[in-house]
Structures are given as C-alpha cells and as structure tokens.
Motif scaffolding. Structure first.
Motif, PDB file in Angstrom:
ATOM      1  N   PHE A  70       0.864  -1.168   0.000  1.00  0.00           N
ATOM      2  CA  PHE A  70       0.000   0.000   0.000  1.00  0.00           C
ATOM      3  C   PHE A  70       0.901   1.218   0.000  1.00  0.00           C
ATOM      4  O   PHE A  70       1.705   1.393   0.905  1.00  0.00           O
ATOM      5  CB  PHE A  70      -0.935  -0.022   1.211  1.00  0.00           C
ATOM      6  N   ARG A  71       0.765   2.024  -1.046  1.00  0.00           N
ATOM      7  CA  ARG A  71       1.679   3.137  -1.276  1.00  0.00           C
ATOM      8  C   ARG A  71       0.920   4.460  -1.244  1.00  0.00           C
ATOM      9  O   ARG A  71      -0.040   4.651  -1.989  1.00  0.00           O
ATOM     10  CB  ARG A  71       2.333   2.945  -2.636  1.00  0.00           C
ATOM     11  N   ALA A  72       1.357   5.358  -0.383  1.00  0.00           N
ATOM     12  CA  ALA A  72       0.777   6.704  -0.319  1.00  0.00           C
ATOM     13  C   ALA A  72       1.248   7.489  -1.542  1.00  0.00           C
ATOM     14  O   ALA A  72       2.421   7.451  -1.893  1.00  0.00           O
ATOM     15  CB  ALA A  72       1.201   7.398   0.963  1.00  0.00           C
ATOM     16  N   THR A  73       0.324   8.194  -2.199  1.00  0.00           N
ATOM     17  CA  THR A  73       0.673   8.911  -3.432  1.00  0.00           C
ATOM     18  C   THR A  73       1.059  10.360  -3.201  1.00  0.00           C
ATOM     19  O   THR A  73       1.605  10.995  -4.100  1.00  0.00           O
ATOM     20  CB  THR A  73      -0.491   8.879  -4.438  1.00  0.00           C
ATOM     21  N   ARG A  74       0.781  10.895  -2.020  1.00  0.00           N
ATOM     22  CA  ARG A  74       1.136  12.285  -1.733  1.00  0.00           C
ATOM     23  C   ARG A  74       2.456  12.315  -0.971  1.00  0.00           C
ATOM     24  O   ARG A  74       2.502  11.950   0.202  1.00  0.00           O
ATOM     25  CB  ARG A  74       0.052  12.962  -0.907  1.00  0.00           C
ATOM     26  N   PRO A  75       3.532  12.753  -1.627  1.00  0.00           N
ATOM     27  CA  PRO A  75       4.830  12.747  -0.948  1.00  0.00           C
ATOM     28  C   PRO A  75       4.919  13.826   0.132  1.00  0.00           C
ATOM     29  O   PRO A  75       4.257  14.858   0.061  1.00  0.00           O
ATOM     30  CB  PRO A  75       5.820  13.036  -2.071  1.00  0.00           C
ATOM     31  N   LEU A  76       5.728  13.549   1.127  1.00  0.00           N
ATOM     32  CA  LEU A  76       6.005  14.555   2.149  1.00  0.00           C
ATOM     33  C   LEU A  76       7.064  15.507   1.608  1.00  0.00           C
ATOM     34  O   LEU A  76       7.920  15.106   0.812  1.00  0.00           O
ATOM     35  CB  LEU A  76       6.517  13.877   3.422  1.00  0.00           C
ATOM     36  N   ALA A 113      10.876  14.553   1.041  1.00  0.00           N
ATOM     37  CA  ALA A 113      11.033  13.098   1.087  1.00  0.00           C
ATOM     38  C   ALA A 113      11.659  12.600  -0.214  1.00  0.00           C
ATOM     39  O   ALA A 113      11.449  13.162  -1.281  1.00  0.00           O
ATOM     40  CB  ALA A 113       9.679  12.427   1.305  1.00  0.00           C
ATOM     41  N   ALA A 114      12.419  11.525  -0.085  1.00  0.00           N
ATOM     42  CA  ALA A 114      13.036  10.916  -1.259  1.00  0.00           C
ATOM     43  C   ALA A 114      11.952  10.317  -2.154  1.00  0.00           C
ATOM     44  O   ALA A 114      10.917   9.866  -1.664  1.00  0.00           O
ATOM     45  CB  ALA A 114      14.006   9.822  -0.825  1.00  0.00           C
ATOM     46  N   GLN A 115      12.182  10.330  -3.444  1.00  0.00           N
ATOM     47  CA  GLN A 115      11.249   9.712  -4.380  1.00  0.00           C
ATOM     48  C   GLN A 115      11.600   8.229  -4.506  1.00  0.00           C
ATOM     49  O   GLN A 115      12.761   7.873  -4.698  1.00  0.00           O
ATOM     50  CB  GLN A 115      11.351  10.394  -5.744  1.00  0.00           C
ATOM     51  N   TRP A 116      10.608   7.389  -4.379  1.00  0.00           N
ATOM     52  CA  TRP A 116      10.801   5.946  -4.451  1.00  0.00           C
ATOM     53  C   TRP A 116      10.164   5.413  -5.724  1.00  0.00           C
ATOM     54  O   TRP A 116       9.180   5.959  -6.203  1.00  0.00           O
ATOM     55  CB  TRP A 116      10.140   5.280  -3.253  1.00  0.00           C
ATOM     56  N   PRO A 117      10.685   4.285  -6.230  1.00  0.00           N
ATOM     57  CA  PRO A 117      10.008   3.650  -7.367  1.00  0.00           C
ATOM     58  C   PRO A 117       8.647   3.124  -6.908  1.00  0.00           C
ATOM     59  O   PRO A 117       8.412   2.963  -5.703  1.00  0.00           O
ATOM     60  CB  PRO A 117      10.960   2.515  -7.758  1.00  0.00           C
ATOM     61  N   PRO A 118       7.740   2.837  -7.851  1.00  0.00           N
ATOM     62  CA  PRO A 118       6.396   2.386  -7.468  1.00  0.00           C
ATOM     63  C   PRO A 118       6.382   1.188  -6.510  1.00  0.00           C
ATOM     64  O   PRO A 118       5.511   1.083  -5.667  1.00  0.00           O
ATOM     65  CB  PRO A 118       5.742   2.035  -8.799  1.00  0.00           C
TER      66      PRO A 118
END
Length: 129
Positions: free
Chosen positions: A66-72, A75-80
């Motif tokens: 379960f991946r949150a779509t709104r980044p903090l 925050a580092a960008q992660w792959p899907p």
C-alpha cells in the motif's frame, strides 16, 4: 502544541543541558539518562539503516504494498514498488492510496485499504468472525 521555533541545526549545536531545557519548554521532559538512552537507540537505528542490505527472499510469497501517493516535503522519491521487487520472486501488487505517510491509516485512505484487504466485508473471506 506550540510551534517549535528552533531549527534542527540549532538543536544539534546545543550542549545537552541546554537542549533538554529547550525540549522541556516544549513539553518534552527528559532527564540526561533518558536522553542518552534515546540518543543511543537513534544512533543504533541509523547505523542499521545505513548498513542493511536486504537479500532476496528464499521463498515465493504474495506481497500487497500500500503506497501513499502524496509525498512529504523533502522526502526521497521511491520507485512504485519501493524497492521490494528486488528481493521478491514475484512482483508485489501495489495499491496506491490518496494519502501521505501520516494519513494513510485515516479517513478515505483507510477505507480504500480495507476495501482491498476485505473486498466482501471480511466475513465471507474468513478474515473476521
């Protein structure tokens, strides 16, 4: 709570006694021994995080991510897949939730999560008695 108007850089530069006084002014009451214990845990956690290299899992398992779509902010960008597929024999099933790290278990996001975990309300799936 009150606004915390001291930067991380300022906190790092303070002697421990002053740091504890500032934290106390903001409702975080620690004595020197408690601070030393917490700081030791922080250091150990940081070392573990920096040195850990996950290995591929020896068995095939199903993974729901379960991946949150709104980044903090910042925050580092992660792959899907957040790196999980590198250690899995079968790709993780990714479910995106319209939330950030802190709101993923509240409101509409938690309802969406529950809908994936218990698509028939849980009773028919045997998840809830």
């Amino acid at each position: 709570g009150r606004p915390f108007d001291v930067s991380a850089a300022q906190l790092r530069a303070m002697p421990v006694g002053q740091l504890l006084a500032v934290l106390g002014e903001h409702g975080i009451n620690l004595d020197t021994e408690q601070y030393a214990t917490l700081y030791g845990v922080f250091q150990a956690s940081r070392r573990s995080y920096q040195t850990y290299r996950p290995q591929p899992l020896p068995h095939e398992i199903d993974v729901l991510l379960f991946r949150a779509t709104r980044p903090l902010a910042g925050a580092a960008q992660w792959p899907p897949d957040c790196g999980w597929n590198a250690v899995l024999s079968r790709a993780a099933r990714v479910h995106e939730l319209d939330a950030d790290h802190y709101s993923v278990l509240r409101g509409a996001a938690v309802q969406a999560l529950a809908g994936v975990l218990m698509p028939s309300g849980g009773v028919a799936a045997g998840l809830v008695s």
